[in-house]
Design a protein around this motif. Structure first.
Motif, PDB file in Angstrom:
ATOM      1  N   UNK A 235      32.979  24.124 -12.713  1.00  0.00           N
ATOM      2  CA  UNK A 235      33.423  25.161 -13.639  1.00  0.00           C
ATOM      3  C   UNK A 235      32.378  25.302 -14.727  1.00  0.00           C
ATOM      4  N   UNK A 236      32.148  26.551 -15.110  1.00  0.00           N
ATOM      5  CA  UNK A 236      31.097  26.804 -16.085  1.00  0.00           C
ATOM      6  C   UNK A 236      31.689  27.436 -17.351  1.00  0.00           C
ATOM      7  N   UNK A 237      31.183  27.047 -18.519  1.00  0.00           N
ATOM      8  CA  UNK A 237      31.550  27.771 -19.747  1.00  0.00           C
ATOM      9  C   UNK A 237      30.373  28.650 -20.130  1.00  0.00           C
ATOM     10  N   UNK A 238      30.718  29.776 -20.724  1.00  0.00           N
ATOM     11  CA  UNK A 238      29.714  30.781 -21.049  1.00  0.00           C
ATOM     12  C   UNK A 238      30.023  31.306 -22.444  1.00  0.00           C
ATOM     13  N   UNK A 239      29.066  31.167 -23.338  1.00  0.00           N
ATOM     14  CA  UNK A 239      29.265  31.604 -24.727  1.00  0.00           C
ATOM     15  C   UNK A 239      28.280  32.725 -25.003  1.00  0.00           C
ATOM     16  N   UNK A 240      28.806  33.873 -25.422  1.00  0.00           N
ATOM     17  CA  UNK A 240      27.903  34.942 -25.851  1.00  0.00           C
ATOM     18  C   UNK A 240      27.822  34.913 -27.363  1.00  0.00           C
ATOM     19  N   UNK A 241      26.595  34.821 -27.867  1.00  0.00           N
ATOM     20  CA  UNK A 241      26.425  34.630 -29.308  1.00  0.00           C
ATOM     21  C   UNK A 241      25.019  35.038 -29.752  1.00  0.00           C
ATOM     22  N   UNK A 242      24.895  35.572 -30.964  1.00  0.00           N
ATOM     23  CA  UNK A 242      23.548  35.801 -31.509  1.00  0.00           C
ATOM     24  C   UNK A 242      22.926  34.497 -32.021  1.00  0.00           C
ATOM     25  N   UNK A 243      23.723  33.419 -32.056  1.00  0.00           N
ATOM     26  CA  UNK A 243      23.231  32.128 -32.572  1.00  0.00           C
ATOM     27  C   UNK A 243      23.021  31.139 -31.413  1.00  0.00           C
ATOM     28  N   UNK A 244      22.271  31.591 -30.415  1.00  0.00           N
ATOM     29  CA  UNK A 244      22.170  30.789 -29.190  1.00  0.00           C
ATOM     30  C   UNK A 244      21.605  29.392 -29.446  1.00  0.00           C
ATOM     31  N   UNK A 245      20.562  29.306 -30.259  1.00  0.00           N
ATOM     32  CA  UNK A 245      19.942  27.996 -30.472  1.00  0.00           C
ATOM     33  C   UNK A 245      20.923  27.020 -31.132  1.00  0.00           C
ATOM     34  N   UNK A 246      21.699  27.540 -32.113  1.00  0.00           N
ATOM     35  CA  UNK A 246      22.685  26.672 -32.776  1.00  0.00           C
ATOM     36  C   UNK A 246      23.780  26.262 -31.788  1.00  0.00           C
ATOM     37  N   UNK A 247      24.206  27.233 -30.949  1.00  0.00           N
ATOM     38  CA  UNK A 247      25.263  26.937 -29.969  1.00  0.00           C
ATOM     39  C   UNK A 247      24.798  25.881 -28.981  1.00  0.00           C
ATOM     40  N   UNK A 248      23.514  25.932 -28.608  1.00  0.00           N
ATOM     41  CA  UNK A 248      22.962  24.904 -27.715  1.00  0.00           C
ATOM     42  C   UNK A 248      23.182  23.520 -28.305  1.00  0.00           C
ATOM     43  N   UNK A 249      22.920  23.417 -29.625  1.00  0.00           N
ATOM     44  CA  UNK A 249      23.064  22.138 -30.312  1.00  0.00           C
ATOM     45  C   UNK A 249      24.506  21.668 -30.324  1.00  0.00           C
ATOM     46  N   UNK A 250      25.438  22.606 -30.571  1.00  0.00           N
ATOM     47  CA  UNK A 250      26.861  22.230 -30.621  1.00  0.00           C
ATOM     48  C   UNK A 250      27.327  21.737 -29.252  1.00  0.00           C
ATOM     49  N   UNK A 251      26.962  22.487 -28.203  1.00  0.00           N
ATOM     50  CA  UNK A 251      27.391  22.077 -26.858  1.00  0.00           C
ATOM     51  C   UNK A 251      26.780  20.734 -26.465  1.00  0.00           C
ATOM     52  N   UNK A 252      25.517  20.564 -26.836  1.00  0.00           N
ATOM     53  CA  UNK A 252      24.854  19.287 -26.516  1.00  0.00           C
ATOM     54  C   UNK A 252      25.533  18.137 -27.249  1.00  0.00           C
ATOM     55  N   UNK A 253      25.979  18.408 -28.500  1.00  0.00           N
ATOM     56  CA  UNK A 253      26.615  17.331 -29.274  1.00  0.00           C
ATOM     57  C   UNK A 253      27.959  16.927 -28.654  1.00  0.00           C
ATOM     58  N   UNK A 254      28.529  17.813 -27.841  1.00  0.00           N
ATOM     59  CA  UNK A 254      29.793  17.471 -27.151  1.00  0.00           C
ATOM     60  C   UNK A 254      29.537  16.725 -25.835  1.00  0.00           C
ATOM     61  N   UNK A 255      28.263  16.558 -25.503  1.00  0.00           N
ATOM     62  CA  UNK A 255      27.939  15.835 -24.267  1.00  0.00           C
ATOM     63  C   UNK A 255      27.657  16.757 -23.095  1.00  0.00           C
ATOM     64  N   UNK A 256      27.623  18.079 -23.327  1.00  0.00           N
ATOM     65  CA  UNK A 256      27.311  19.012 -22.231  1.00  0.00           C
ATOM     66  C   UNK A 256      25.797  19.183 -22.132  1.00  0.00           C
ATOM     67  N   UNK A 257      25.363  19.787 -21.028  1.00  0.00           N
ATOM     68  CA  UNK A 257      23.926  20.045 -20.862  1.00  0.00           C
ATOM     69  C   UNK A 257      23.745  21.565 -20.772  1.00  0.00           C
ATOM     70  N   UNK A 258      23.626  22.219 -21.928  1.00  0.00           N
ATOM     71  CA  UNK A 258      23.613  23.678 -21.935  1.00  0.00           C
ATOM     72  C   UNK A 258      22.231  24.278 -21.683  1.00  0.00           C
TER      73      UNK A 258
END
Ligand code: ATP
Length: 315
Positions: A235-258
């Motif tokens: 299953x994949x999560x998909x976030x649409x955002x103008x803050x992609x770089x910040x979102x990468x950091x948030x997802x990574x901090x949760x243990x995901x590999x975005x």
């Protein structure tokens, strides 16, 4: 599996293997085809589908493994089993200057298990079943490819069959012929037969099958109902955002590999992480979320993942 011959399956194999020289064209295949299913045997060209089918029908011998067809061991019980099975493999050889009906008469006469008294009626019924009554007396050389293929299926239907085995029945057909053969396959299953149909076209399998098995380089890499095959995918999560770089950091901090393409961030959802906790973390992190979706893999993505190859999804 202790006793393969008592299986309530239409087709079952264990460790089925066929080698050509040192190359294993079919390598330890364990197939389970439920009775009443329309089972799509899917795989890229050269993955071992035809070789498997030839062994199921006793047209080729296995180097190792066991086969049960309609509860009987093959090839030991070939003569009991084959009259119950209709097959279209590599297209039957038709005489081009005989009509469709005359060709079926000839093929039925060659079948020692076919009762002569009912031949005419059975040929008529088989032609009717595949929608060729209007062309029954036309010479086969004037048939389109789709009509020839349907005549091949009519040949498989000359007697009542519990199992139909069709090897790439839409191969080489134009879109119209493909549609005709597909709807015929679907309706054959409605009559109660188990249909085992091979294809390298994913869309075809999705449209006509209840179950599928996926071959890759001689191995059966997955099998089950279409839903089961979809569910085992990620299953994949998909976030649409103008803050992609910040979102990468948030997802990574949760243990995901975005990963990101700039405006969309995606990551495979690990089972222990809930989608709502991802949304909460994004909001807490001040990420402007324009869209958030959680989606299972499509069958196409799943099969590409399984076989490591792109599939023809056309048609
Ligand atoms: N008689 C043979 N001699 C040698 N190699 C063979 C023979 N038949 C098949 N092979 C090889 O075995 C492998 C599997 O072929 P097979 O025809 O079963 O695949 P397939 O999935 O049905 O593909 P296709 O749709 O192209 O027929 C291929 O590498 C093929 O070259």
């Amino acid at each position: 599996m202790s006793d393969l011959s008592s299986a309530p399956l239409a087709i079952e194999t264990r460790g089925l293997t066929k080698r050509f020289g040192s190359h294993a064209a079919v390598d330890g295949v364990d197939l389970s085809v439920p009775r009443g299913s329309v089972f799509g045997f899917l795989g890229p060209n050269g993955s071992g589908k035809t070789t498997t089918i030839r062994m199921l029908l006793g047209l080729a011998s296995a180097n190792a493994g066991e086969i049960s067809v309609l509860g009987q061991r093959m090839p030991q019980r070939l003569h009991d089993v084959l009259p119950r099975v209709g097959a279209l493999v590599e297209g039957p050889a038709f005489y081009p200057f005989l009509s469709g009906a005359a060709n079926l008469h000839r093929l039925d006469t060659a079948d020692r298990t076919a009762p002569g008294a009912t031949r005419r009626a059975r040929v008529g019924a088989a032609l009717d079943r595949v929608g060729l009554t209007h062309a029954a007396h036309k010479k086969v050389h004037a048939y389109s490819l789709g009509m020839k293929q349907r005549l091949g299926i009519a040949n498989a239907l000359l007697q009542p069959r519990e199992l139909l085995v069709l090897d790439e029945p839409t191969n080489g057909l134009d879109p119209q012929g493909t549609r005709e053969v597909r709807s015929l396959v679907r309706s054959l299953a409605d009559d109660g037969a188990t249909v085992f149909v091979s294809s390298h076209l994913l869309a075809e399998i999705e449209q006509i099958c209840s179950h599928a098995g996926v071959m890759s380089a001689g191995s059966l890499v997955a099998q089950g109902t279409l839903d089961e095959l979809r569910q085992v995918g990620q299953t994949q999560v998909r976030v649409e955002t103008p803050d992609a770089q910040l979102a990468l950091g948030v997802l990574a901090s949760l243990g995901l590999i975005p990963g990101t393409d700039g405006s969309t961030v995606t990551a495979v959802l690990e089972r222990e992480i809930l989608p709502e906790s991802i949304v909460a973390a994004l909001v807490v992190g001040g990420i402007r979320v324009r869209g958030f979706t959680v989606q299972g893999m499509s069958l196409e993505e799943r099969f590409v993942e399984l076989t490591g190859e792109g599939f023809d999804i056309a048609q």
